[in-house]
Design an enzyme around this catalytic site. Structure first.
Site, PDB file in Angstrom:
ATOM      1  N   GLY A 127       0.824  -1.326   0.042  1.00 13.87           N
ATOM      2  CA  GLY A 127       0.031   0.028   0.032  1.00 13.87           C
ATOM      3  C   GLY A 127       0.845   1.191   0.178  1.00 13.87           C
ATOM      4  N   ARG A 271      -1.220 -17.171 -42.988  1.00 15.94           N
ATOM      5  CA  ARG A 271      -2.238 -16.184 -43.748  1.00 15.94           C
ATOM      6  C   ARG A 271      -1.605 -15.960 -45.226  1.00 15.94           C
ATOM      7  NH1 ARG A 271      -7.666 -14.457 -43.284  1.00 15.94           N
ATOM      8  NH2 ARG A 271      -7.656 -12.368 -44.366  1.00 15.94           N
ATOM      9  N   ILE A 340      -0.731  -7.116 -37.532  1.00 13.16           N
ATOM     10  CA  ILE A 340      -0.483  -8.223 -38.476  1.00 13.16           C
ATOM     11  C   ILE A 340      -1.696  -9.105 -38.523  1.00 13.16           C
ATOM     12  CG2 ILE A 340       0.993 -10.227 -38.624  1.00 13.16           C
ATOM     13  CD1 ILE A 340       3.126  -8.736 -37.628  1.00 13.16           C
ATOM     14  N   GLY A 343      -8.087  -7.794 -38.541  1.00 13.06           N
ATOM     15  CA  GLY A 343      -9.355  -7.963 -37.896  1.00 13.06           C
ATOM     16  C   GLY A 343      -9.384  -9.026 -36.793  1.00 13.06           C
ATOM     17  N   GLU A 366       4.338   0.340 -10.664  1.00 13.83           N
ATOM     18  CA  GLU A 366       5.458   0.468 -10.023  1.00 13.83           C
ATOM     19  C   GLU A 366       6.307   1.568 -10.687  1.00 13.83           C
ATOM     20  OE1 GLU A 366       7.417  -2.952  -8.664  1.00 13.83           O
ATOM     21  OE2 GLU A 366       5.764  -4.341  -9.036  1.00 13.83           O
TER      22      GLU A 366
HETATM   23  N1  CAA Z   1      17.064   3.465  -2.988  1.00 12.90           N
HETATM   24  C1  CAA Z   1      17.280   3.914  -2.016  1.00 12.90           C
HETATM   25  N2  CAA Z   1      16.958   5.206  -1.415  1.00 12.90           N
HETATM   26  C2  CAA Z   1      16.362   5.979  -2.361  1.00 12.90           C
HETATM   27  C3  CAA Z   1      15.791   5.489  -3.481  1.00 12.90           C
HETATM   28  C4  CAA Z   1      16.358   4.066  -3.889  1.00 12.90           C
HETATM   29  N3  CAA Z   1      15.650   3.671  -5.077  1.00 12.90           N
HETATM   30  N4  CAA Z   1      15.042   6.479  -4.235  1.00 12.90           N
HETATM   31  C5  CAA Z   1      15.228   7.592  -3.263  1.00 12.90           C
HETATM   32  N5  CAA Z   1      15.834   7.114  -2.105  1.00 12.90           N
HETATM   33  C6  CAA Z   1      16.045   8.126  -0.992  1.00 12.90           C
HETATM   34  C7  CAA Z   1      16.939   9.380  -1.647  1.00 12.90           C
HETATM   35  O1  CAA Z   1      18.460   9.160  -1.643  1.00 12.90           O
HETATM   36  C8  CAA Z   1      16.502  10.344  -0.654  1.00 12.90           C
HETATM   37  O2  CAA Z   1      17.467  10.135   0.622  1.00 12.90           O
HETATM   38  P1  CAA Z   1      17.982  11.470   1.465  1.00 12.90           P
HETATM   39  O3  CAA Z   1      16.800  12.103   1.739  1.00 12.90           O
HETATM   40  O4  CAA Z   1      18.655  10.590   2.447  1.00 12.90           O
HETATM   41  O5  CAA Z   1      19.066  11.990   0.540  1.00 12.90           O
HETATM   42  C9  CAA Z   1      15.062   9.869  -0.067  1.00 12.90           C
HETATM   43  O6  CAA Z   1      14.987   8.686  -0.578  1.00 12.90           O
HETATM   44  C10 CAA Z   1      14.146  10.749  -0.925  1.00 12.90           C
HETATM   45  O7  CAA Z   1      14.361  10.488  -2.381  1.00 12.90           O
HETATM   46  P2  CAA Z   1      13.996  11.838  -3.519  1.00 12.90           P
HETATM   47  O8  CAA Z   1      14.412  12.974  -2.852  1.00 12.90           O
HETATM   48  O9  CAA Z   1      14.524  11.261  -4.607  1.00 12.90           O
HETATM   49  O10 CAA Z   1      12.392  11.740  -3.259  1.00 12.90           O
HETATM   50  P3  CAA Z   1      11.370  12.286  -4.158  1.00 12.90           P
HETATM   51  O11 CAA Z   1      10.160  12.876  -3.628  1.00 12.90           O
HETATM   52  O12 CAA Z   1      11.793  13.329  -5.178  1.00 12.90           O
HETATM   53  O13 CAA Z   1      10.624  11.108  -5.048  1.00 12.90           O
HETATM   54  C11 CAA Z   1      10.516   9.425  -6.788  1.00 12.90           C
HETATM   55  C12 CAA Z   1      11.346   9.876  -5.627  1.00 12.90           C
HETATM   56  C13 CAA Z   1      11.482   8.454  -7.649  1.00 12.90           C
HETATM   57  C14 CAA Z   1       9.955  10.253  -7.731  1.00 12.90           C
HETATM   58  C15 CAA Z   1       9.641   8.498  -5.878  1.00 12.90           C
HETATM   59  O14 CAA Z   1       8.384   9.372  -5.279  1.00 12.90           O
HETATM   60  C16 CAA Z   1       8.912   7.354  -7.010  1.00 12.90           C
HETATM   61  O15 CAA Z   1       9.695   6.302  -7.155  1.00 12.90           O
HETATM   62  N6  CAA Z   1       7.746   7.438  -7.642  1.00 12.90           N
HETATM   63  C17 CAA Z   1       6.735   6.425  -8.256  1.00 12.90           C
HETATM   64  C18 CAA Z   1       6.229   5.364  -6.999  1.00 12.90           C
HETATM   65  C19 CAA Z   1       6.011   4.465  -7.755  1.00 12.90           C
HETATM   66  O16 CAA Z   1       6.530   3.513  -8.396  1.00 12.90           O
HETATM   67  N7  CAA Z   1       4.534   3.967  -7.272  1.00 12.90           N
HETATM   68  C20 CAA Z   1       3.895   2.725  -7.824  1.00 12.90           C
HETATM   69  C21 CAA Z   1       3.766   1.696  -6.693  1.00 12.90           C
HETATM   70  S1  CAA Z   1       3.040   0.205  -7.187  1.00 12.90           S
HETATM   71  C22 CAA Z   1       1.377   0.443  -6.697  1.00 12.90           C
HETATM   72  O17 CAA Z   1       0.996   1.103  -5.954  1.00 12.90           O
HETATM   73  C23 CAA Z   1       0.517  -0.691  -7.318  1.00 12.90           C
HETATM   74  C24 CAA Z   1       0.668  -2.301  -6.878  1.00 12.90           C
HETATM   75  O18 CAA Z   1       0.453  -3.016  -6.165  1.00 12.90           O
HETATM   76  C25 CAA Z   1       1.626  -2.846  -8.148  1.00 12.90           C
END
Ligand code: CAA
Length: 385
Positions: A127, A271, A340, A343, A366
């Site tokens: 979540g 086809r 390809i 219909g 994701e």
């Molecule tokens: N690994 C480790 N640390 C990470 C990281 C990673 N991949 N990405 C960010 N961080 C850390 C950063 O280093 C930072 O740490 P510090 O404050 O210590 O420097 C902290 O996290 C904050 O990072 P950002 O400043 O980069 O954060 P942001 O607010 O700018 O957002 C973002 C980053 C990449 C846009 C993020 O919000 C993101 O990935 N968004 C997409 C979310 C997503 O994929 N959602 C889908 C969910 S799936 C779902 O809900 C449905 C399901 O069931 C399938």
């Protein structure tokens, strides 16, 4: 198709053969009807559990198969070749619902949940997304307020995969407001806890037989022991979890693209049009060539990211690139397959329109393609600065 060029081990070949047989003999039949009826295939999930697929990367001590990320990617790919919905069910359960507990949970949390998740007694849910926090995952409005040793959680989550079948969910909530991502913590919550409410089931474009639902928390009391990781480290834990999850969404996209090739190429040979097989027209040959080349490139990128994860390397950029490229390649491959088949391709009976609809979520779930580009650019800039 010859997979030997990918440098896989005998164990990888075995898992591919086993899952391919299961996909072809059990999963493909009924996929069209399940999609139409939005019917979650409990029996197929049970079969996946019997085959140890629900705990592929989990250690044997915790009841899993103890296999590597590559094996897991191959399993998701092979299921997606015939049914994107079931591949998504598997991927969300393993990468998002189980992996964070297995990788970051306390010993007590691991023992409490992981053996049940690996055995498929219930699925695991994730979540993160909320009505006002999608791509901007840090915008979460779910809050957890301290009450003695417990936390009281209020808020909601949307687009939660497998929700109706989950026994545990990992969720984010703001524990310290006003300080951004460092004020977000992660908790493990159970659906029968007072205050946990299921919302509506989504009626989706694709992956229709996977279950997607809203969740709400109304003054839900959560014990301190349910916090996973440290207070304020929930956001990072979720980001690291998504790094791994994106490999499996890439694998799902590769499988769907391969499925499109498997339908389109034989059709183009059978086809006839204007006195010759469709495949002999340059315009069709060009499409087939692009489908094959891009699927191959996507597979290499997904396997590369899987290998890096198995080596314990940082995978933020490579998993984002693999998911981005594979998902967009899958959209192009499924579009070409429909073109390809003409219909027939547009008709529900011939599968490829389902592949096209199923592929679309891989460009959104994701992390959207736009977010993957943002992640890749940020990682690259770090390397240069
Ligand atoms: N690994 C480790 N640390 C990470 C990281 C990673 N991949 N990405 C960010 N961080 C850390 C950063 O280093 C930072 O740490 P510090 O404050 O210590 O420097 C902290 O996290 C904050 O990072 P950002 O400043 O980069 O954060 P942001 O607010 O700018 O957002 C973002 C980053 C990449 C846009 C993020 O919000 C993101 O990935 N968004 C997409 C979310 C997503 O994929 N959602 C889908 C969910 S799936 C779902 O809900 C449905 C399901 O069931 C399938």
């Amino acid at each position: 198709m010859d997979f030997s060029e990918y440098g896989l081990t005998e164990e990888h070949e075995m898992i591919r053969d086993t899952v391919r047989r299961f996909a072809t003999e059990e999963v493909e039949k009924g996929a069209v009807e399940r999609d139409e009826a939005m019917e979650f295939p409990k029996d197929l999930v049970e079969q996946m559990a019997e085959m140890s697929l629900l705990g592929i990367p989990v250690s044997e001590e915790l009841g899993g198969a103890g296999m590597d990320t590559m094996s897991y990617a191959i399993a998701v790919e092979e299921i997606a070749r015939v049914d994107g919905s079931l591949a998504l069910t598997l991927a969300a359960h393993v990468s998002l619902g189980t992996a964070p507990i297995f990788e970051y949970g306390s010993e007590e949390q691991k023992k409490k949940y992981v053996p049940h998740l690996a055995a498929g007694e219930y699925l695991g849910g994730f979540g993160l997304t909320e009505p006002n926090a999608g791509s901007d995952a840090a915008g979460t409005q779910t809050v957890a307020k301290k009450d003695g040793d417990d936390w009281i959680v209020n808020g909601s989550k949307i687009y939660c995969t497998n929700a109706s079948h989950c026994g545990v969910f990992i969720i984010t909530a703001v524990t310290t407001p006003g300080i951004g991502t460092k004020g977000i913590s992660a908790f493990l919550v159970e659906p029968d806890w007072k205050g946990f409410v299921f919302g509506k089931k989504e009626n989706k474009l694709g992956c229709r037989s996977s279950d997607t639902r809203e969740l709400a928390f109304e003054d839900m009391r959560v014990p301190a022991s349910a916090m996973i990781g440290k207070e304020g480290e929930g956001f990072k834990l979720f980001m690291k979890t998504l790094d791994g999850g994106r490999i499996s969404i890439g694998a799902m996209a590769v499988g769907i693209a391969q499925g499109a090739i498997d339908k389109a190429v034989p059709y183009s040979l059978e086809r006839h049009s204007f006195g010759q097989p469709l495949a002999h027209f340059q315009a069709i040959g060009d499409k087939i060539a692009d489908m094959e080349m891009e699927t191959h490139a996507a597979r290499l990128m997904v396997y590369h990211a899987a290998r890096l994860k198995d080596e314990g390397r940082r995978i933020t950029k490579s998993s984002a690139m693999a998911k981005l490229f594979a998902s967009e390649a899958a959209m192009r491959a499924t579009d070409s397959a429909i073109q390809i088949l003409g219909g027939y391709g547009y008709s529900r009976e011939y599968h490829v329109e389902r592949y096209y609809r199923d592929a679309k979520i891989t460009t959104i779930g994701e992390g959207t393609s736009e977010i993957q580009r943002l992640v890749i650019a940020r990682e690259l800039l770090k390397e240069y600065s």
